[in-house]
Write a protein that holds these residues in place. Sequence first.
Motif, PDB file in Angstrom:
ATOM      1  N   MET A   1      11.296 -44.167  35.193  1.00 14.16           N
ATOM      2  CA  MET A   1      11.510 -43.933  36.625  1.00 14.16           C
ATOM      3  C   MET A   1      12.995 -43.670  36.870  1.00 14.16           C
ATOM      4  O   MET A   1      13.853 -44.415  36.398  1.00 14.16           O
ATOM      5  CB  MET A   1      11.046 -45.132  37.437  1.00 14.16           C
ATOM      6  CG  MET A   1       9.539 -45.320  37.461  1.00 14.16           C
ATOM      7  SD  MET A   1       8.654 -43.932  38.215  1.00 14.16           S
ATOM      8  CE  MET A   1       9.309 -43.979  39.882  1.00 14.16           C
TER       9      MET A   1
ATOM     10  N   GLU B   1       9.362 -40.028  38.780  1.00 16.04           N
ATOM     11  CA  GLU B   1       8.962 -40.329  37.406  1.00 16.04           C
ATOM     12  C   GLU B   1       9.288 -39.139  36.514  1.00 16.04           C
ATOM     13  O   GLU B   1       8.887 -38.003  36.780  1.00 16.04           O
ATOM     14  CB  GLU B   1       7.466 -40.636  37.332  1.00 16.04           C
ATOM     15  CG  GLU B   1       7.016 -41.061  35.936  1.00 16.04           C
ATOM     16  CD  GLU B   1       5.520 -41.311  35.861  1.00 16.04           C
ATOM     17  OE1 GLU B   1       5.104 -42.252  35.175  1.00 16.04           O
ATOM     18  OE2 GLU B   1       4.769 -40.535  36.501  1.00 16.04           O
TER      19      GLU B   1
ATOM     20  N   CYS C   1       7.648 -41.975  29.521  1.00 14.04           N
ATOM     21  CA  CYS C   1       8.120 -41.834  30.905  1.00 14.04           C
ATOM     22  C   CYS C   1       9.101 -42.938  31.286  1.00 14.04           C
ATOM     23  O   CYS C   1       9.054 -44.050  30.744  1.00 14.04           O
ATOM     24  CB  CYS C   1       6.938 -41.855  31.869  1.00 14.04           C
ATOM     25  SG  CYS C   1       5.695 -40.571  31.553  1.00 14.04           S
TER      26      CYS C   1
ATOM     27  N   CYS D   1       9.018 -37.665  32.555  1.00 12.75           N
ATOM     28  CA  CYS D   1       8.287 -37.830  31.302  1.00 12.75           C
ATOM     29  C   CYS D   1       8.682 -36.714  30.339  1.00 12.75           C
ATOM     30  O   CYS D   1       8.971 -35.591  30.759  1.00 12.75           O
ATOM     31  CB  CYS D   1       6.772 -37.786  31.528  1.00 12.75           C
ATOM     32  SG  CYS D   1       6.140 -39.068  32.635  1.00 12.75           S
TER      33      CYS D   1
END
Length: 245
Positions: A193, A175, A191, A177
């Motif tokens: 992935m 992840e 965020c 962000c």
Amino acid sequence: MAASRDLDLRLVIVCLVLIRGYSPLPTTSQLAETNTMRPLTPRGFPTETFEFPTEDYSQMEDNPVTPPITRNTVSPYGKTPKRCDYNLCLESQIPCAVLSSSTGCLCPGFTLHNEVPQAPNLKSVSWNGSEVVARWCAPQSYVTAYIVEVGGKERQMFRKDQRSGGLGDMDHNAEVCVVAVNDAGESERSCLMYAGDSSLPLKAGLIGGALGFLLLLLLAVLLWRHKKQRKQEASISMHDTAETE
């Protein structure tokens, strides 16, 4: 005695008559008609009354009359203000405040420096051939820096005018962000992935195979040249031996 008194009285009367004839005194009626507050007019001049203006010129000089101010609804640049040519997703741009002061354009509404910034917009996280790169758009807020986190941990810090940054090599399914920062604090996180590039192992295999093939080809060429050189040397030595015999 009576005769002398009559003579003296006559003399006094004659003197009074002579004095009055030389400078006649005004009578009571003439005195009543004379206005003591009115200036005497010299003889030979018209007896018209002049009216002087009643304006107070000193007051007019102290308080000059100014023309009414009309409000101009048009910008000082002669046109109706337009939005500044400022893209929140492009980096290394001229600050919008500088554009506004130089061209008179209108900047989008930005929050003040003492307010926590709004969250940026993380647009993509991708592999560019050498490392993972994150790209984002700035919020309409005062920002001093951007922080990119990977897996909940701070990875990199970037300048306020940057909109992308390299994160190095990363594991799959991480992840990512981005956070906007100013003196008042940090914004909420935006965020995405990062799943990685599924074709990366294939690309690495193809690149490795191509490099191996080139090495084998280079070795083969070197061996061929070495054998050819040895044959030439052997033929030269045999020729020399035949000539000596």
